[in-house]
Design a protein around this motif. Sequence first.
Motif, mmCIF file in Angstrom:
data_model
loop_
_atom_site.group_PDB
_atom_site.id
_atom_site.type_symbol
_atom_site.label_atom_id
_atom_site.label_comp_id
_atom_site.label_asym_id
_atom_site.label_seq_id
_atom_site.Cartn_x
_atom_site.Cartn_y
_atom_site.Cartn_z
ATOM 1 N N ASN A 183 0.656 -1.013 0.270
ATOM 2 C CA ASN A 183 -0.198 0.149 0.009
ATOM 3 C C ASN A 183 1.015 1.429 -0.283
ATOM 4 O O ASN A 183 0.161 2.319 0.670
ATOM 5 N N CYS A 186 2.589 4.125 -5.762
ATOM 6 C CA CYS A 186 1.889 4.602 -7.052
ATOM 7 C C CYS A 186 3.180 4.599 -7.898
ATOM 8 O O CYS A 186 4.228 5.010 -8.428
ATOM 9 N N SER A 223 -0.748 1.529 -3.686
ATOM 10 C CA SER A 223 -1.714 2.296 -2.978
ATOM 11 C C SER A 223 -3.120 2.088 -3.721
ATOM 12 O O SER A 223 -3.690 2.837 -3.052
ATOM 13 N N LYS A 224 -2.865 2.565 -4.534
ATOM 14 C CA LYS A 224 -4.191 3.504 -5.565
ATOM 15 C C LYS A 224 -3.721 2.548 -7.154
ATOM 16 O O LYS A 224 -2.777 2.480 -6.918
ATOM 17 N N SER A 236 1.179 12.691 -6.148
ATOM 18 C CA SER A 236 1.181 11.765 -5.231
ATOM 19 C C SER A 236 1.760 11.429 -4.098
ATOM 20 O O SER A 236 1.328 11.035 -2.499
ATOM 21 N N GLU A 241 -0.254 10.250 -0.529
ATOM 22 C CA GLU A 241 -0.614 9.192 -0.890
ATOM 23 C C GLU A 241 -0.317 8.456 -1.285
ATOM 24 O O GLU A 241 -0.598 6.955 -1.266
ATOM 25 N N CYS A 242 1.157 8.233 -1.048
ATOM 26 C CA CYS A 242 2.057 6.608 -1.643
ATOM 27 C C CYS A 242 3.179 7.246 -1.166
ATOM 28 O O CYS A 242 3.615 8.586 -0.884
#
Length: 370
Positions: A183, A186, A223-224, A236, A241-242
């Motif tokens: 996770n 990205c 992670s996405k 990100s 976000e990552c």
Amino acid sequence: MRIILILCSNLLGENSMIFMRTDNQNIKNKLSFTQLILVSSLALSLLSSSLFAEEVNVYSARKGYLLQPLVDGFQAQTNIKVNVISGKAKVLQKRIKQEGANTRADVLLTVDAGNLYKAKEDGLLKRISSPKLNNLIPKYLRDDDGYWFGLSIRSRVIMYNPKNVESSDLSTYKDLASKKWRNRICIRSSSNIYNQSLLASIISNLGEDYAEEWARSVKNNFSKDPKGNDRTQMTSVVMGECDVTIANTYYLGKWIASEKDNERKYAEKISVFFPNQKTSGAHINISGAAITKHSKNEVNAVKFLEYLASDKAQKLYAQANHEYPIRDNIPVSEIVQSWGYPFKKDTLNLDELGKNNSRAVMIFDRVGWK
Ligand code: FE
């Protein structure tokens, strides 16, 4: 005084013509001597730009601002006019294919060895035998058969958020498959040739079975879902976000040099790590050039490529986009230098990236890396 100068040039910019029209036949009499001199010298200077002895037509997937200083330098040195048509890599290759024997393109300038390999496979290119090019360009950066030539290097490296990651946590591309990155990664979609070429290099270096295992494990660490380009992933990372991504070096160079405040601020929040420094070296790719099969100006096209590979052009070319020159003796930009240079590059023959491309695409499909 109404003098209208209409500069007409066709799409390629060659065969420029100048028309001068006056609304009043007597206007000449009204012009002062100085005005006449000024008008004549303007007309002459415009005319002289169309008086190149010869020309070469370039279809370029590289941005105009990168190319302009080189075009100017080449024209001044050789008196050969360079006409540039810009477009996306895939679009230009398709266009050369469709135009067939009627194409005006002499040179294809594009990015990624995978694209150049494809152009060769599609029969769009002409084999070139230039001892000068072979001398100037290291063997691993050009096609074995003389169909394409690397002109600048970019490295696809790990970029990370230094708030969440210590550089000592990073080591290799292989390590990104470990569970500690669950996770936290990205990365852009597998439809992009940069990732296809990276996986193609892993197939060559570590075998197809391992490459599939790697792609599956890295995908499990996302992670996405992959969305957007390299800069989207870098954003990100900055936003938390990552923690890590894989991206091409020059994108960070552009951020650091950007006129936009937010990009310069983002650049301060992300760091570069060159992977595989104790093993095979960081994955690299090229921007490069080839001469088209139906080139009508082959001699000029070869001269243009030789110019682009020269010390003088290399310095300009690599620095303009924060890339790396094809020879280590050429200085890099200050920004590029700040990440550490030289670094250990993977000197895998770049032909391999094209040869393994379809296997890489199939692996991405099998493991569900969108
Ligand atoms: Fe790019």
